[in-house]
Design a protein around this motif. Sequence first.
Motif, PDB file in Angstrom:
ATOM      1  N   SER A  39      -4.048  -5.321   5.013  1.00  0.00           N
ATOM      2  CA  SER A  39      -2.542  -5.575   5.359  1.00  0.00           C
ATOM      3  C   SER A  39      -1.781  -5.172   4.205  1.00  0.00           C
TER       4      SER A  39
ATOM      5  N   ARG B 172      -1.238  -4.553  11.345  1.00  0.00           N
ATOM      6  CA  ARG B 172      -0.497  -3.340  10.674  1.00  0.00           C
ATOM      7  C   ARG B 172      -1.585  -2.797   9.865  1.00  0.00           C
TER       8      ARG B 172
ATOM      9  N   TYR C  58       2.875  -3.399   2.196  1.00  0.00           N
ATOM     10  CA  TYR C  58       2.857  -4.217   3.415  1.00  0.00           C
ATOM     11  C   TYR C  58       4.193  -4.102   4.133  1.00  0.00           C
TER      12      TYR C  58
ATOM     13  N   ARG D 251       4.628  -2.687   8.185  1.00  0.00           N
ATOM     14  CA  ARG D 251       5.144  -3.553   9.497  1.00  0.00           C
ATOM     15  C   ARG D 251       6.586  -2.929   9.940  1.00  0.00           C
TER      16      ARG D 251
END
Length: 626
Positions: free
Chosen positions: A88, A432, A454, A458
């Motif tokens: 992630s 994701r 990250y 997303r």
Amino acid sequence: MKNITYLFLLLNCMACNNSHKEVRQPNILWISHEDLGPIYGAYGDDYANTPILDQLAEKSIRFTQVFSNAPICAPARSTLITGIYASSLGTQHLRSDIPVPEQMKILPEVMREAGYYTSNNVKTDYNFSYEGRWDESSKEAHWRNRPDGKPFFSVFNFMITHEGPTNALRPSDTSGLKNFHDPKKANLPPHLPDSPKMREIWAHMYDLLSVFDQQVGELLGQLEEDGLLEETIVFVFSDHGHGLPGHKRWLDNAGLQVPFLLHVPEKYKNLVGNIAAPESDRLVSFVDFAPTTLALAGVSVPEIMEGVNFLAEEERKYVFGYRDRADDVYEVSRSVFDGRHLYIRHFMPHLPYYQNALIFNKGGSYAEINRLREVGDLPEATRKMFTPKPVEILYDLKTDPLEQHNLANDPKFKNKIAELADKLDGWMIENRDTGLLSEGLMIQQASVNNASVYEVSRAYPEADFKVILNVAKMVGKIKDVSQVMPYLESEIDAVRFWGLVGIDAYEGEIDAIFSQLYGMLSDEAPAVAIKAAEILIKREENKLAYKVLGEMLLLADEVQVLQAAISVRQLGAKANPLIPLIKEEVFPKYSGDIWGRYRSWSYPMFIGMALDQAQINCGLDIPVKK
């Protein structure tokens, strides 16, 4: 250190000494070590000599289903300390420097805000900066350095069991032992050749475990000296599987399962009230360690953490694993385990686990496997390491604990495969998974958007991420190159990239898409252009592709250069036209004193390793470390 027998007598009678004392926040001590699966004597391994750990296990909870989320140190440790899947955060590669969310607070930061003194001795290896995140992180870090009266969260990382000492066979590493393991009594797994040398390495690995056992005793003795045994919850665990081929770096149970002992003093037993037995088969993975530690300390878990408190009433039904780039070896593999069946999906199945790379041409167990391979004396299970991987694997670990029988094509397991594949897809989309973006793309997009990886992942709409995943799942299953053609024109960089990976894995003719590949040499995403150039050189030694790959090796962005260097290594002898550029302009930028060859332990080392192997592939004599 005081007598260890007395120490455990003290552990045994703590209940009678604390009933009148006020219960305060517990101290929490993590004792971690490197590169070993669950082979303590307490786990039923009769070959092991671990008296301290075994006595501790008698007064602790011994967990039998605990897993690192990655079979190699940096992504495993990133997951541990953040409570967030490395896939992630984008920290799933070894080794890297990843922009993480500014608002992210890792475990010691949250504990410090709750009044704890935090110390780390000494390994970090998180793939992002640890600066300012601990009260102290150094070789001298210790709970003894805390202000009076403060509870502590302390981590001690012991490196004696690392693959380096395991494979080096240095007598000095075990000089403190009186008894040594007999190589003749070693019980090797099927994927390791049964030779005298390999038995010696296996026995030495157990000797190093005995040294760690002594180190645990010394640390517990310090707790005793400080009067803190009944005030401290103790975690003891390894960071992933053995430091040997078929374990570390391999996304299977041998690479992921770890030992874990949780010692909870009598006064804090209410905190683990859901676990009555001295042994627990709850599914636990490293992403859960940070939330559980916070729960034990009575601290709220930050929303960004993706793990759960493994001591809570509701138990996990699945644990997930990931394997991506290790050193200069690319891989994208994911796994899910339900407590019995382990499902693995390889997104780059055409690349064997044991690649033609320096990391697999070093000493110890690797040198022994390479020697036996040259004389044609490897068992079938070892030879499989050098071949393309199945796209899907299913192991029944109850009937096949050594993972020798792939059930993915067995019709009886069709429903189980569908269930686990669906869970894996859902997990990758929900979180994701940045492995689908590729290392080069995620770093490029983070830089352009001045954001963390990250946050970049997303920002993708769920529908787009599903498209990326579906194209990635085509790799190794393409029947005709026309299946891929539409994806090479996609507006989504990652879709174009995975379309190219699918072509790279495809063994049939690709004449119909040569014009598209030529156009992709000028793609705005370096990761895409590099992959297109690699394919064109492999297929027809295209001059323009050589030019593009050479230009990519000269970029300032080291992540893009690393991908280009790995592509050059994958060319074998066809990399020869690039050798003058590598020798005169590229390699000097990344040379230095690490291993007498490279500039740093991160990207420059792996760029250098890839370029060194490329030169070796072209017949040059390179003085690399073995």
